[in-house]
Design a protein around this motif. Sequence first.
Motif, short mmCIF file in Angstrom:
data_model
loop_
_atom_site.label_atom_id
_atom_site.label_comp_id
_atom_site.label_asym_id
_atom_site.label_seq_id
_atom_site.Cartn_x
_atom_site.Cartn_y
_atom_site.Cartn_z
N ASP A 319 37.46 37.47 44.12
CA ASP A 319 36.45 38.44 43.91
C ASP A 319 36.62 39.77 43.07
OD1 ASP A 319 34.64 37.16 45.99
OD2 ASP A 319 36.49 37.10 47.04
N MET A 320 37.87 40.09 42.78
CA MET A 320 38.40 41.17 42.08
C MET A 320 39.55 40.71 41.52
SD MET A 320 37.85 44.83 44.12
CE MET A 320 37.99 45.67 42.42
N VAL A 321 39.54 41.23 40.06
CA VAL A 321 41.10 40.82 39.15
C VAL A 321 41.64 41.94 39.04
CG1 VAL A 321 40.21 38.51 38.42
CG2 VAL A 321 39.63 40.48 37.11
N GLY A 322 42.84 41.79 39.00
CA GLY A 322 43.94 42.89 38.65
C GLY A 322 44.96 42.53 37.67
N ALA A 323 45.58 43.68 36.99
CA ALA A 323 46.58 43.61 35.91
C ALA A 323 47.40 44.74 36.08
CB ALA A 323 46.22 43.13 34.64
N VAL A 324 48.72 44.81 36.31
CA VAL A 324 49.34 46.11 36.26
C VAL A 324 49.86 46.38 34.93
CG1 VAL A 324 51.58 47.26 37.05
CG2 VAL A 324 50.07 45.85 38.77
N ARG A 325 50.62 45.51 34.31
CA ARG A 325 51.44 45.85 32.97
C ARG A 325 50.35 46.01 31.92
NH1 ARG A 325 55.45 40.93 33.88
NH2 ARG A 325 53.68 40.19 35.06
N PRO A 326 49.29 45.07 31.86
CA PRO A 326 48.23 45.29 30.63
C PRO A 326 47.69 46.95 30.79
CG PRO A 326 48.11 43.27 31.65
CD PRO A 326 49.09 43.72 32.53
N GLN A 327 47.57 47.21 32.13
CA GLN A 327 47.24 48.81 32.34
C GLN A 327 48.00 49.87 32.20
OE1 GLN A 327 43.54 49.48 34.78
NE2 GLN A 327 44.24 47.41 35.90
N ILE A 328 49.36 49.34 32.04
CA ILE A 328 50.48 50.07 31.56
C ILE A 328 50.29 50.31 30.21
CG2 ILE A 328 53.14 50.56 31.48
CD1 ILE A 328 53.51 49.15 33.98
N ALA A 329 50.12 49.21 29.40
CA ALA A 329 50.21 49.21 28.08
C ALA A 329 48.97 49.81 27.37
CB ALA A 329 50.19 47.83 27.56
N ASP A 330 47.95 49.71 28.13
CA ASP A 330 46.58 50.25 27.65
C ASP A 330 45.79 50.75 28.82
OD1 ASP A 330 44.24 51.07 26.61
OD2 ASP A 330 44.29 49.65 25.05
N PRO A 331 45.92 52.01 29.06
CA PRO A 331 45.26 52.68 30.26
C PRO A 331 43.67 52.36 30.43
CG PRO A 331 46.57 54.36 29.33
CD PRO A 331 46.62 53.13 28.25
N ALA A 332 43.03 52.04 29.00
CA ALA A 332 41.71 51.73 29.03
C ALA A 332 41.45 50.07 29.00
CB ALA A 332 40.88 52.24 27.73
#
Length: 661
Positions: A319-332
């Motif tokens: 129901d929700m999807v998350g990503a840690v390292r992609p949001q480290i690489a690009d905050p947006a």
Amino acid sequence: MTPQTTAGNDVTPGDPVRLGPVTAKNRIFLPPHGTNYSEVVGSARLAEYYRARAAGGVGLIVHEAVPVHPSGARLSGKVHGWRPESVEGFARVADAVREHDTRVFVQLYHVGRQMTPGKGMRSAWGPSARQCPETRSPVHPMTVDDIDEVVEAFATSSKHVSDGGLDGVEIHMANGYLLTAFMSAFSNFRTDAYGGSFENRMRLPLRVFEAVAAVLPDDRALGTRIAAEEMINGGLTVEDTCEILDYLRARVRIDYVSLSLGNYAAHENVVPDHSFPPVFNARRADVVRASIAPVPLLLAGRVRDAADAVRTLTSGAADMVGAVRPQIADPAWARGVLGRHGGRRVRPCVYCNQDCRTNLGKGLPIACSVNPEVGSTRPPDPVAVEVTRPLVVIGGGPAGMTAAIEARRAGRTVTLFEEQVELGGQLRAAVGARARGELGDYLGFLLDEVKNSGAEVRLGTRARRADLPVGADVVVATGGVQRVPDWAAAARERGIAVHAGWDVLGDTAHDCAGAVVVVDDGEDGWAMASLVDELVERGASVTLVTEAYHAGHLLPPLSVRPFHARLEKAGARVVPSRSVLLVEPGRVRLVSTVSEAPAEELAFDTLIFSGGHEPDPRDLGEWSRPSGGSVHVVGDAYAARGLGTAGREALEAVRATTAGH
């Protein structure tokens, strides 16, 4: 739009979602992850880190894991949830994200037997004396008084989260930490009321949920993170996980479930590298979500981009999807998934685990191999001042391109010299490994950024001091040159073909028939692993020789076991603790590096060395002294290191040349 709790064919990442009493504005979340940016009471740096991701469009941030008790505070750089002063740190985060309408939950945990005791700590705590197979730390079997103390600490920390103005609490029951250790027969060997039967092993988690629910206001969410499976023999299975969640949901409030995988004995599943398939936990998520519906399921783990996110939601896996390292690489990154990136290309994560996860293990703040801002010690100048001196960048690899991009953003006039006919440097060679396709995405990102920056690029041109504008600031980013081992040079002088690993990667038509011997000569990290992976992809029969005790000892720790698993699956042979004594036609003689064992020989059809790089000696005299402006030598031109270091040094060099620094 009325928020829903369930996903399906008609759901988009931009739809709001209800998590108990809290509504997230969209279905993208930032999962909890260590940063080492904090102090025991929080920090401005951590709050700013979350502010940037909130500004990037994410609907929910789950604050990095907060230890609830001194016995479970494994790492430095953590907020101490049991301290009253932590309220100030939580409030700082709340203030930082408020303007972006992003919800923030805090993950609370006790690291349990997986802790490595530090100064002033006698041992790790756990349900039994049995050690974690990974950390091997001595374990104190918790007494009932210890258990009571930890339950109270979870409640105290939860109240501090609420008092700090944050939106909810996530109880960490995943990845082998304390609550998992009590639930799992893999780690719980007690014979009292907290061990043995399923109900006994569930007693501590149930008490924790009851204690937290008693102090948490009704308008705050209460969720949990749990592993779908522990991924080890005797550990929790997906069926066990469903039973655990059913048991708890029948007795306490659980507003959402966040799904993970593995424990420290199978740690590579917790933070998967590039070798794992996209959204690799989706199959297990289908099972868990069917069991807990209509409770929302949150899923992360190699969700790379918008396509992965949409596919995961519309398939009904989460129901929700998350990503840690992609949001480290690009905050947006979240804005990119939501289609609100304004046409700008998302900076891609390459899943190398090099500067993010590895730094944590060293007790260092996280950095990023593809985003030099993350981990940089030199922030941008708060006051924009025009700099009229031209800036010359020598070398068009990742460091040189980063310097040119950053300088153009600062309004500098930039000329970039590259001796080869293409930009990219060593990164272009690394893209030759099919298993490292995401490096190609990063190369494409840099090429686009340079093109769009307006920097003047001179290809096929080696810069000379006499060619530079008077008074120019210079960034020397010429990279490194291949270091040829003495044994390889001697063999070549005798007419024996010895190939460099980088050359093989760059030549997809290279003949790999017959027996291929790869000799690691000090580059026992991703360069070596990428070479071997590519040779296996080409169907080669590989023998890997290394002076180290085991192959890949310079890889990020969580990538070592997957690398060896790939070697074993491919039938590749590893010969550790050996160096090359002599090369003869078709045979290489090896000697032990740890004993006086007799020399042994290996037959080969193709012999390849994976050697390191070193600064180009031509640059030492040419650029050692400034001529008018400043000279900054960065990346491998200074000393052979990694991709992330090169980018950060390039960014900081440009900022050092800007007025105000």
